[in-house]
Design an enzyme around this catalytic site. Structure first.
Site, PDB file in Angstrom:
ATOM      1  N   GLY A  53      38.902  40.162  35.111  1.00 58.03           N
ATOM      2  CA  GLY A  53      38.138  39.086  34.835  1.00 58.03           C
ATOM      3  C   GLY A  53      38.372  38.452  36.453  1.00 58.03           C
ATOM      4  O   GLY A  53      38.847  38.605  37.544  1.00 58.03           O
ATOM      5  N   SER A  54      37.847  36.916  36.221  1.00 64.34           N
ATOM      6  CA  SER A  54      38.503  36.259  37.682  1.00 64.34           C
ATOM      7  C   SER A  54      39.740  36.258  37.813  1.00 64.34           C
ATOM      8  O   SER A  54      39.981  35.251  39.422  1.00 64.34           O
ATOM      9  CB  SER A  54      37.628  35.103  36.612  1.00 64.34           C
ATOM     10  OG  SER A  54      36.243  35.377  37.007  1.00 64.34           O
ATOM     11  N   THR A  55      40.633  36.392  37.343  1.00 63.70           N
ATOM     12  CA  THR A  55      41.429  36.424  38.230  1.00 63.70           C
ATOM     13  C   THR A  55      41.907  36.942  38.497  1.00 63.70           C
ATOM     14  O   THR A  55      43.389  37.056  39.604  1.00 63.70           O
ATOM     15  CB  THR A  55      43.341  36.526  37.286  1.00 63.70           C
ATOM     16  OG1 THR A  55      42.954  37.087  36.059  1.00 63.70           O
ATOM     17  CG2 THR A  55      43.087  35.599  35.733  1.00 63.70           C
ATOM     18  N   PHE A  56      41.492  37.974  39.399  1.00 59.82           N
ATOM     19  CA  PHE A  56      41.000  39.102  40.501  1.00 59.82           C
ATOM     20  C   PHE A  56      40.802  38.222  41.675  1.00 59.82           C
ATOM     21  O   PHE A  56      41.189  38.674  42.832  1.00 59.82           O
ATOM     22  CB  PHE A  56      40.934  40.059  40.355  1.00 59.82           C
ATOM     23  CG  PHE A  56      40.858  41.473  41.091  1.00 59.82           C
ATOM     24  CD1 PHE A  56      41.705  42.430  40.708  1.00 59.82           C
ATOM     25  CD2 PHE A  56      40.209  41.554  41.853  1.00 59.82           C
ATOM     26  CE1 PHE A  56      41.826  43.052  41.946  1.00 59.82           C
ATOM     27  CE2 PHE A  56      39.961  42.830  42.586  1.00 59.82           C
ATOM     28  CZ  PHE A  56      41.160  43.731  43.052  1.00 59.82           C
ATOM     29  N   LYS A  57      40.193  37.424  41.443  1.00 60.12           N
ATOM     30  CA  LYS A  57      40.014  36.538  42.320  1.00 60.12           C
ATOM     31  C   LYS A  57      40.941  35.767  43.413  1.00 60.12           C
ATOM     32  O   LYS A  57      40.721  35.450  44.716  1.00 60.12           O
ATOM     33  CB  LYS A  57      38.466  35.141  42.381  1.00 60.12           C
ATOM     34  CG  LYS A  57      37.362  35.496  41.848  1.00 60.12           C
ATOM     35  CD  LYS A  57      36.588  34.666  40.895  1.00 60.12           C
ATOM     36  CE  LYS A  57      35.089  35.113  39.640  1.00 60.12           C
ATOM     37  NZ  LYS A  57      34.799  34.042  39.371  1.00 60.12           N
TER      38      LYS A  57
END
Length: 489
Positions: free
Chosen positions: A215-219
């Site tokens: 999810g957004s932790t990959f940002k």
């Protein structure tokens, strides 16, 4: 008559020679294959004929051995078995070994030649040394905080020391007591069947053997790629990012959970987790640069061991632009273990350098003489040091004024990134709640702990599930434990 005696003597000599040759063949040439023949129980009798060496956490053994008086004499025991099961694994007379019990089996069982008093001593005497000890990098207060934080929910927590790669906590829940698998009785077989039959899969080590959409932790990875590639030169400059964003080559529109994402700067998009900005940013950065940066962080590495093997985290290397857009926000086919996402956070905290994560500090003989030590080793440089500084600033703002406020620790500097990963058919599954973070104490020159938390079954309504709400408080408790003396020493 004399001639007959000579012939008989010669024949007896040949028979004696044949016996000697056969004995040599059996005892020397075939010894190894006979030793390891499944039908040969002597190996098992010898293996379990002495206490197994201990696995040590914070100077205390979390394993032991019990004398049963049976043919396979010593059974493995565990202290706080469910707490440390993802670290120790199990050692069973029937079902073998797993995790550290498997990876360090030669030391623990006493068969490692380095435990012998002299080189080749065991080969000559066929003796078995007392089992050695495996001293882990785990810190008991940090492990306990992670385990208590999950509270039995399905998920995992990993905490590492950014500067060295030492693993301070490795928790997977729900867990199990590995002592239930020690021995040869009927209850052992029943326990094996019951544990493997549970839908919650308690024997699955979610921290290192399960991959999730991050999810957004990959940002964090996408931002690093864009900054290193020069696609973004000023994190505070507006981006040309429409909201909603139409995925390239499709009519599918990507939206945001928050307002204010239209043309938002990288900093604003990071703090408030704007999907549209990062999806377009991944496309603008390009597949090659995204793949290279993901690889530098540790994705697509199928050889990582800690020393137990770790499931490979993956970022697809052949994507069209629409797929790349989704992959850049941690969806589509992007998958990561909690250990991998702890490595991502640790790289930001450590100036972009990814240290090799490891669970064993040293191995010793039963008397404490050092056999081997694990030193700090750099795996890769994930990003430029200047990029790491910018990401540290943005991760700090996530906690100070963004979606990660629940991870704030008074008196410490904390950086974080929330994530809510959709999954299942038509994203119908309960979202995974993620939080990755690092913390620096008031008196510490650099961050001393990096954490990744994933919660599979957050106890909240689907619309309320978020990394900030479900995972960030767990990360906070783990970081507090590390900063208060449970961290590196």
């Amino acid at each position: 008559m004399t001639r007959c005696i000579r012939h008989a003597a010669a024949f007896c000599a040949l028979l004696l020679l044949a016996l000697l040759v056969n004995a040599t063949r059996v005892q020397v040439v075939q010894s190894d294959s006979l030793d390891h023949n499944p039908a040969n129980r002597r190996q098992a009798i010898v293996r379990f004929g002495q206490p197994r060496g201990d696995i040590v956490v914070d100077g205390r053994a979390v394993t032991g051995s019990k004398d049963t008086g049976e043919q396979l004499r010593y059974e493995r025991t565990y202290k706080n078995g469910p707490l440390y099961a993802p670290v120790t694994g199990f050692a069973s007379q029937v079902y073998g070994t797993s995790f550290l019990e498997e990876a360090e089996d030669d030391i623990l069982s006493g068969t490692d030649p380095m435990l012998a008093p002299l080189p080749l001593w065991n080969d000559v005497t066929r003796a078995q040394n007392p089992g050695g000890k495996v001293v882990t990098t785990i810190r008991a207060p940090v492990q306990q905080a992670a385990y208590a934080g999950l509270g039995g929910k399905r998920g995992a927590v990993v905490a590492v020391e950014p500067a060295t790669g030492k693993i301070l906590a490795l928790v997977s829940a729900p867990s199990y007591d590995p002592e239930r698998l020690s021995g040869t009785s009927r209850p052992v077989a029943d326990a094996w069947t019951e544990l493997n039959g549970r839908p919650s899969r308690p024997m699955l080590n979610r921290a290192i053997r399960q991959t999730y959409p991050p999810g957004s932790t990959f940002k964090v990875v996408t931002a690093a790629a864009a900054l290193d590639a020069g696609v973004v030169t000023d994190p505070d400059e507006p981006t040309k990012s429409p909201s909603p964003y139409t995925l390239p080559g499709t009519s599918t529109q990507l939206t945001n959970e928050v307002d204010g994402c239209t043309n938002a700067s990288l900093r604003t998009a990071f703090v408030w987790s704007c999907n549209t900005v990062f999806a377009k940013l991944g496309v603008d950065t390009g597949l090659s640069a995204m793949v290279d940066t993901a690889r530098n962080f540790g994705f697509n590495d199928r050889g990582l061991r800690i020393p137990s093997p770790v499931a490979a985290s993956t970022f697809d290397t052949s994507l069209d632009k629409a797929q790349l857009a989704l992959s850049s926000i941690g969806q589509y086919d992007t998958r990561a273990t909690p250990l991998q996402m702890a490595m991502v956070s640790a790289a930001v905290a450590n100036g972009g350098s990814v240290k090799s994560p490891h669970l064993v500090e040293r191995t010793t003989t039963a008397d404490g003489d050092v056999v081997d030590t694990t030193g700090t080793r750099t795996l890769r440089q994930a990003m430029n040091p200047g990029t790491a500084v910018r990401l540290r600033e943005m991760m700090t703002e996530v906690v100070e004024k963004g979606t990660g406020a629940n991870a704030a620790i008074p008196g410490a500097t904390v950086g974080g990134k929330t994530g809510t990963a959709q999954h299942g058919v038509d994203n119908a599954g309960t979202p995974y709640a993620w939080f990755v973070s690092w913390a620096q104490g008031a008196d510490d020159p650099e961050p001393s702990v990096a954490v990744a938390v994933v919660v599979e079954d957050a106890s909240a309504d689907r619309g309320d599930i978020s990394g900030g709400g479900s995972a960030a408080p767990i990360a906070k408790a783990v970081m507090e434990a590390a900063l208060s003396g449970g961290g590196p020493r």
